[in-house]
Design an enzyme around this catalytic site. Structure first.
Site, short mmCIF file in Angstrom:
data_model
loop_
_atom_site.label_atom_id
_atom_site.label_comp_id
_atom_site.label_asym_id
_atom_site.label_seq_id
_atom_site.Cartn_x
_atom_site.Cartn_y
_atom_site.Cartn_z
N LYS A 64 0.84 -1.20 0.00
CA LYS A 64 0.00 0.00 0.00
C LYS A 64 0.87 1.24 0.00
O LYS A 64 1.51 1.59 0.99
CB LYS A 64 -0.93 0.06 1.22
CG LYS A 64 -2.06 1.02 0.92
CD LYS A 64 -2.57 1.90 2.01
CE LYS A 64 -1.86 3.00 2.63
NZ LYS A 64 -1.93 4.28 1.92
N CYS A 77 13.53 10.64 7.02
CA CYS A 77 13.46 10.10 8.38
C CYS A 77 14.79 10.29 9.08
O CYS A 77 14.85 10.47 10.28
CB CYS A 77 13.07 8.63 8.34
SG CYS A 77 14.05 7.71 7.17
N GLU A 115 9.62 0.93 10.64
CA GLU A 115 10.70 1.90 10.40
C GLU A 115 10.05 3.27 10.55
O GLU A 115 9.24 3.67 9.71
CB GLU A 115 11.27 1.77 8.98
CG GLU A 115 11.80 0.39 8.64
CD GLU A 115 13.10 0.06 9.33
OE1 GLU A 115 13.73 0.97 9.91
OE2 GLU A 115 13.47 -1.12 9.33
N GLU A 161 9.77 15.78 15.30
CA GLU A 161 10.13 15.59 13.89
C GLU A 161 9.29 16.56 13.05
O GLU A 161 8.06 16.51 13.07
CB GLU A 161 9.84 14.15 13.47
CG GLU A 161 10.23 13.91 12.02
CD GLU A 161 9.98 12.47 11.59
OE1 GLU A 161 8.86 11.98 11.76
OE2 GLU A 161 10.93 11.86 11.07
P1 NAP Z 1 2.40 8.19 7.84
O1 NAP Z 1 1.39 9.27 7.89
O2 NAP Z 1 2.66 7.41 9.07
O3 NAP Z 1 1.93 7.22 6.66
C1 NAP Z 1 2.69 6.09 6.29
C2 NAP Z 1 1.78 5.12 5.59
O4 NAP Z 1 0.80 4.64 6.50
C3 NAP Z 1 1.00 5.74 4.43
O5 NAP Z 1 0.86 4.79 3.40
C4 NAP Z 1 -0.33 6.03 5.09
O6 NAP Z 1 -1.37 6.12 4.17
C5 NAP Z 1 -0.50 4.83 5.98
N1 NAP Z 1 -1.44 5.02 7.07
C6 NAP Z 1 -1.92 6.17 7.60
N2 NAP Z 1 -2.75 5.90 8.64
C7 NAP Z 1 -2.80 4.55 8.77
C8 NAP Z 1 -3.46 3.66 9.65
N3 NAP Z 1 -4.25 4.09 10.63
N4 NAP Z 1 -3.26 2.33 9.48
C9 NAP Z 1 -2.44 1.86 8.53
N5 NAP Z 1 -1.79 2.65 7.66
C10 NAP Z 1 -1.96 3.99 7.78
O7 NAP Z 1 3.81 8.71 7.36
P2 NAP Z 1 4.08 9.68 6.14
O8 NAP Z 1 3.58 11.03 6.51
O9 NAP Z 1 3.62 9.06 4.88
O10 NAP Z 1 5.68 9.66 6.11
C11 NAP Z 1 6.45 10.42 6.96
C12 NAP Z 1 6.93 9.62 8.15
O11 NAP Z 1 7.62 8.45 7.71
C13 NAP Z 1 7.91 10.37 8.99
O12 NAP Z 1 7.60 10.21 10.35
C14 NAP Z 1 9.24 9.70 8.68
O13 NAP Z 1 10.21 9.81 9.67
C15 NAP Z 1 8.84 8.31 8.44
N6 NAP Z 1 9.84 7.60 7.64
C16 NAP Z 1 10.63 6.68 8.27
C17 NAP Z 1 11.63 6.00 7.57
C18 NAP Z 1 12.48 4.96 8.23
O14 NAP Z 1 13.03 4.12 7.54
N7 NAP Z 1 12.62 4.96 9.55
C19 NAP Z 1 11.80 6.26 6.21
C20 NAP Z 1 10.99 7.22 5.61
C21 NAP Z 1 10.00 7.87 6.35
P3 NAP Z 1 -1.82 7.58 3.64
O15 NAP Z 1 -0.60 8.32 3.25
O16 NAP Z 1 -2.66 7.24 2.50
O17 NAP Z 1 -2.53 8.21 4.80
#
Ligand code: NAP
Ligand code: MG
Length: 495
Positions: A190, A300, A265, A398
């Site tokens: 997804k 991240c 992650e 963050e």
């Molecule tokens: P996010 O809001 O947590 O979303 C990540 C994924 O989860 C998206 O596909 C999102 O879908 C989905 N999602 C949202 N709510 C959900 C739920 N209740 N249940 C299951 N899935 C759900 O993160 P983001 O804003 O896309 O990305 C930024 C974050 O990613 C930052 O915190 C960053 O640090 C982290 N990140 C971490 C790494 C690592 O390797 N540690 C690498 C890159 C990014 P939708 O977008 O469609 O809502």
């Protein structure tokens, strides 16, 4: 050959973009035919109407993945046959790298130089790296008494769900799919609703390479789509990259359903410690700037907290401010652009919110404004704050934008304590010419990756990547990633 802005713009206008889900080896509409608009942060243009998959579509994808797994069409292929398919997939990704890079740039606002130079080639390399591992990773024979033979083998889990974010849509999707598929699992991916396009095209290319129907499915959608996957009782593992807040929920869904394996992650607020004997201050300042402004700070691993020794602080900040100027935001389709857009307007507002709050308690040294609003694009200047202490949201939370917070220190023990005073532990850096000090400091920093006299240096796939503490568990990349997608089995034979 480097294409010009005009050439990329005209290619963008001709690009055929697919927005249907990819399930069971074919593009398909959502069951209720619902879609959502996928817009470009470059100009607000609608790129495609993308299938909005919901529980019934997730059901379809999971059952196709399960059927593929149980049939053995992928899992039971000989190792060399699986390797051959994945190598062909990597080759097709390389052959279509311009198209994929353009898709990624339009969808996310990343500079075309980055998507052509980093995101897509790294994704192709990741696929071929795990393909090559398939017939080289072996099991073990356990030490036993003469009456026993003990085999320790790795088996695929079954159906792996991957839920990924928008900051490196293709690359992070591949970081999950490549090792999971290499181990023989079926995958349901997804992508984020903010960046669904490259995943769909990648899945189609995998099919063209010979991956059987059901082995890789892509279900675009919103948070509820991810929730349906993480809660599904026929999914064996959820591999998630995203925010710590959503990661917490994912762990809960798994706990409440079938205790599927959970790999997270998550976020970070990574410190960069610059000691007074830092070698080559100009190089260090350029690296510090890159660590926080690359990908518009939507990293991240962003090195968003700079801890600099007071003896060199003034001099070093001046150099960082000069280095920051290279990240003046501009059209991502121009090959000269080093910093493009943020992902969307809500992300811009979130970052500006931190900046406005930060202004009340810290000294703004550079940036802080929206840029190029007349283009309809989502741009922010590289922003630098000098902060008196670390107890404000600017320094603790963050931001996921191009914002650097600077703190001063005079005692290394204090600096390490401040660096570690965070719920996160994804990455850190230390800059010192003294080998012992650098190593000792690296040991004391609580982070999954510590860079010494550099940042974001990597040898592509050779290092495990992931976090300590609330930055997650498990590791992407390296052979350790295979541990996430296999079960260990002991087979004991009485002789
Ligand atoms: P996010 O809001 O947590 O979303 C990540 C994924 O989860 C998206 O596909 C999102 O879908 C989905 N999602 C949202 N709510 C959900 C739920 N209740 N249940 C299951 N899935 C759900 O993160 P983001 O804003 O896309 O990305 C930024 C974050 O990613 C930052 O915190 C960053 O640090 C982290 N990140 C971490 C790494 C690592 O390797 N540690 C690498 C890159 C990014 P939708 O977008 O469609 O809502
Ligand atoms: Mg988008």
């Amino acid at each position: 050959m480097t294409l010009t802005l005009d050439a990329w713009t005209s290619r963008a206008a001709q690009l055929q973009i697919e927005g249907r889900a990819w399930i069971d080896g074919a593009f398909t509409h959502a069951a209720d035919a619902s879609t959502f608009p996928c817009t470009s942060p470059i100009d607000g243009r609608t790129l495609a109407h993308v299938a909005r998959c919901q529980a019934v579509d997730v059901e379809h994808a999971v059952s196709s993945a399960r059927q593929c797994f149980e049939s053995g069409a992928w899992a039971n292929l000989e190792p060399r046959a699986r390797k051959h398919v994945l190598l062909r997939w990597a080759e097709l990704v390389r052959e279509h790298s311009e198209e994929l890079a353009l898709l990624e740039t339009l969808d996310t606002g990343k500079p075309i130089t980055d998507t052509t130079g980093v995101d897509i080639p790294s994704a192709a390399y990741c696929i071929s790296w795990f393909a090559e591992a398939i017939d080289k990773v072996q099991g073990e024979v356990a030490p036993t008494s003469r009456q026993l033979l003990g085999l320790v083998t790795r088996e695929p889990l079954g159906v792996v769900a991957a839920v990924v974010p928008w900051n490196f849509p293709a690359l992070i999707a591949i970081w999950k799919c490549a090792p999971a598929l290499a181990c023989g699992n079926s995958v349901v991916l997804k992508p984020s609703e903010k960046s669904p396009l490259s995943a769909l095209r990648l899945a189609q290319l995998a099919h063209e390479a010979g991956l059987p129907p059901g082995a890789l499915n892509v279900v675009p959608g919103f948070g509820d789509t991810g929730q349906a996957l993480a809660s599904h009782v026929d999914v064996d593992c959820i591999a998630f990259t995203g925010s710590t807040a959503v990661g917490r929920k994912i762990a809960g869904y798994a706990a409440q359903s079938n205790l599927k394996r959970v790999w997270l992650e998550l976020g970070g607020k990574s410190p960069q410690l610059v000691l007074p004997d830092c070698p080559d201050l100009d190089y260090a300042a350029q690296t510090v700037a890159r660590a926080v402004f690359y990908n518009t700070g939507q990293m991240c691993t962003a090195g968003s907290r700079l801890l600099v020794h007071r003896d060199i602080k003034r001099d070093f900040i001046e150099r960082v401010l000069v280095a920051a100027q290279a990240y003046s935001p501009a059209n991502p389709l121009s090959p000269e652009t080093r910093m493009g857009c943020l992902i969307d307007q809500s992300q811009v507002e979130r970052v500006i919110g931190y900046v406005d709050e930060g202004r009340k308690h810290a000294r703004l040294l550079a940036g802080g404004r929206r840029m190029l609003a007349e283009s309809g694009g989502q741009y922010i200047e590289p922003t630098v704050f000098d902060c008196a202490h670390d107890d404000m949201p600017l320094v603790r939370e963050e931001i996921f934008g191009p914002v650097l917070s600077i703190l001063e220190f005079h005692d290394l023990d204090d600096a390490i304590a401040v660096a570690n005073r965070s719920p996160y532990g994804l990455a850190a850096a230390v800059w010192s010419a003294d080998l012992s000090t650098a190593h000792q400091t690296a040991r004391r920093l609580r982070a999954g990756t510590v860079w010494v006299n550099c940042y974001e240096e990597t040898d592509d796939m050779n290092f495990p990547f992931g976090g300590f503490k609330e930055s997650g568990n498990g590791r992407d990349n390296s052979l350790h990633a295979l541990e996430k997608y296999t079960e260990l089995k002991s087979t004991i034979v009485k002789l």
